[in-house]
Write a protein that holds these residues in place. Structure first.
Motif, short mmCIF file in Angstrom:
data_model
loop_
_atom_site.label_atom_id
_atom_site.label_comp_id
_atom_site.label_asym_id
_atom_site.label_seq_id
_atom_site.Cartn_x
_atom_site.Cartn_y
_atom_site.Cartn_z
N THR A 62 85.55 101.25 -2.79
CA THR A 62 84.57 102.06 -3.49
C THR A 62 85.49 103.48 -3.24
O THR A 62 85.14 104.45 -3.38
CB THR A 62 83.41 102.14 -2.88
OG1 THR A 62 83.47 102.24 -1.27
CG2 THR A 62 82.56 100.89 -2.98
N GLY A 63 86.53 103.36 -2.58
CA GLY A 63 87.69 104.67 -2.35
C GLY A 63 88.62 104.29 -1.33
O GLY A 63 88.81 103.12 -1.36
N MET A 104 88.58 101.31 1.20
CA MET A 104 87.56 101.26 1.68
C MET A 104 86.26 100.37 1.11
O MET A 104 86.27 100.63 -0.33
CB MET A 104 87.07 102.42 2.21
CG MET A 104 88.04 103.47 2.79
SD MET A 104 88.35 102.68 4.62
CE MET A 104 87.04 103.18 5.16
N GLY A 105 85.68 99.91 1.49
CA GLY A 105 84.56 99.01 1.03
C GLY A 105 83.23 99.21 2.36
O GLY A 105 83.33 99.50 2.94
N GLN A 106 82.03 98.48 1.58
CA GLN A 106 81.05 98.29 2.30
C GLN A 106 80.52 96.93 2.42
O GLN A 106 80.41 96.32 1.41
CB GLN A 106 79.94 99.35 1.93
CG GLN A 106 78.82 99.55 2.79
CD GLN A 106 77.93 100.75 2.45
OE1 GLN A 106 77.39 100.85 1.38
NE2 GLN A 106 77.68 101.50 3.44
N THR A 115 80.79 100.58 6.67
CA THR A 115 81.79 100.87 5.62
C THR A 115 83.21 100.55 6.57
O THR A 115 83.54 100.57 7.66
CB THR A 115 82.31 102.41 5.33
OG1 THR A 115 81.05 102.80 4.80
CG2 THR A 115 83.55 102.77 4.70
N VAL A 116 83.82 99.78 5.95
CA VAL A 116 85.26 98.87 6.13
C VAL A 116 86.52 99.23 5.68
O VAL A 116 86.51 99.56 4.37
CB VAL A 116 85.20 97.16 6.17
CG1 VAL A 116 84.04 97.11 7.26
CG2 VAL A 116 84.92 96.76 5.09
N ALA A 117 87.70 99.22 6.25
CA ALA A 117 88.89 99.35 5.70
C ALA A 117 89.36 97.87 4.98
O ALA A 117 89.11 96.91 5.95
CB ALA A 117 89.79 99.91 6.49
N ILE A 118 90.13 97.84 4.12
CA ILE A 118 90.60 96.52 3.62
C ILE A 118 92.05 96.85 4.02
O ILE A 118 92.65 97.48 3.10
CB ILE A 118 90.21 96.24 2.33
CG1 ILE A 118 88.48 96.35 1.95
CG2 ILE A 118 90.75 94.81 1.54
CD1 ILE A 118 88.24 96.45 0.72
#
Length: 153
Positions: free
Chosen positions: A84-85, A101-103, A118-121
């Motif tokens: 998402t960003g 970043m995603g959730q 919210t997590v980093a990929i």
């Protein structure tokens, strides 16, 4: 003045409840103290099971130095996490990296759930995600040989 008399067993149960964060009959399903078994260590860091969205469990490295929880690209695909960003992070080597970043709706350690994290990929060549301070900072953590003890601040 009313006199209160407690038996030895009642006193022991009351004290153990205080030590473990229980509140007698009003105990919740998420006590203030819990443990997560350490499956193994990668380097010196413990690896534990973390459950996402109440259905998929992955091994993750507990990283008290990571500010945010990261998941691998493979985990993101399995969990259907869409970026998402993006955000820029300084990694252990000092290098700045930009990560998508995603959730995730839920993340749980031994049944203790955090919602909408919210997590980093991270890149697909990473073999394991990191459980970071965004989850860990709500607890006082004690690392033991075979378990991690979590206690709510």
């Amino acid at each position: 003045m009313q006199e209160v008399s407690l038996g030895i067993l009642e006193i022991v149960l009351a004290l153990s409840g205080l030590l473990l964060g229980w509140q007698g009959a009003a105990a919740t399903t998420q006590p203030r103290f819990f443990r997560a078994p350490i499956k193994r260590r990668q380097g010196q860091s413990p690896v534990i099971d973390v459950t996402f969205n109440h259905r998929q469990t992955f091994e993750m490295l507990v990283d008290t130095g990571a500010s945010i929880t990261t998941i691998t690209q493979a985990m993101a695909e399995a969990l259907q996490v869409e970026p998402t960003g993006a955000a820029t992070f300084r990694v252990a080597s000092g290098e700045l990296v930009e990560l998508p970043m995603g959730q995730v709706p839920t993340i749980a350690v031994n049944g203790r759930v955090m919602k909408n994290l919210t997590v980093a990929i991270v890149a697909s060549d990473e073999d394991m995600g990191l459980l970071g301070q965004d989850f860990l900072n709500q607890y006082q953590i004690t690392l033991k040989r075979n378990v991690i003890e979590f206690q709510v601040h």
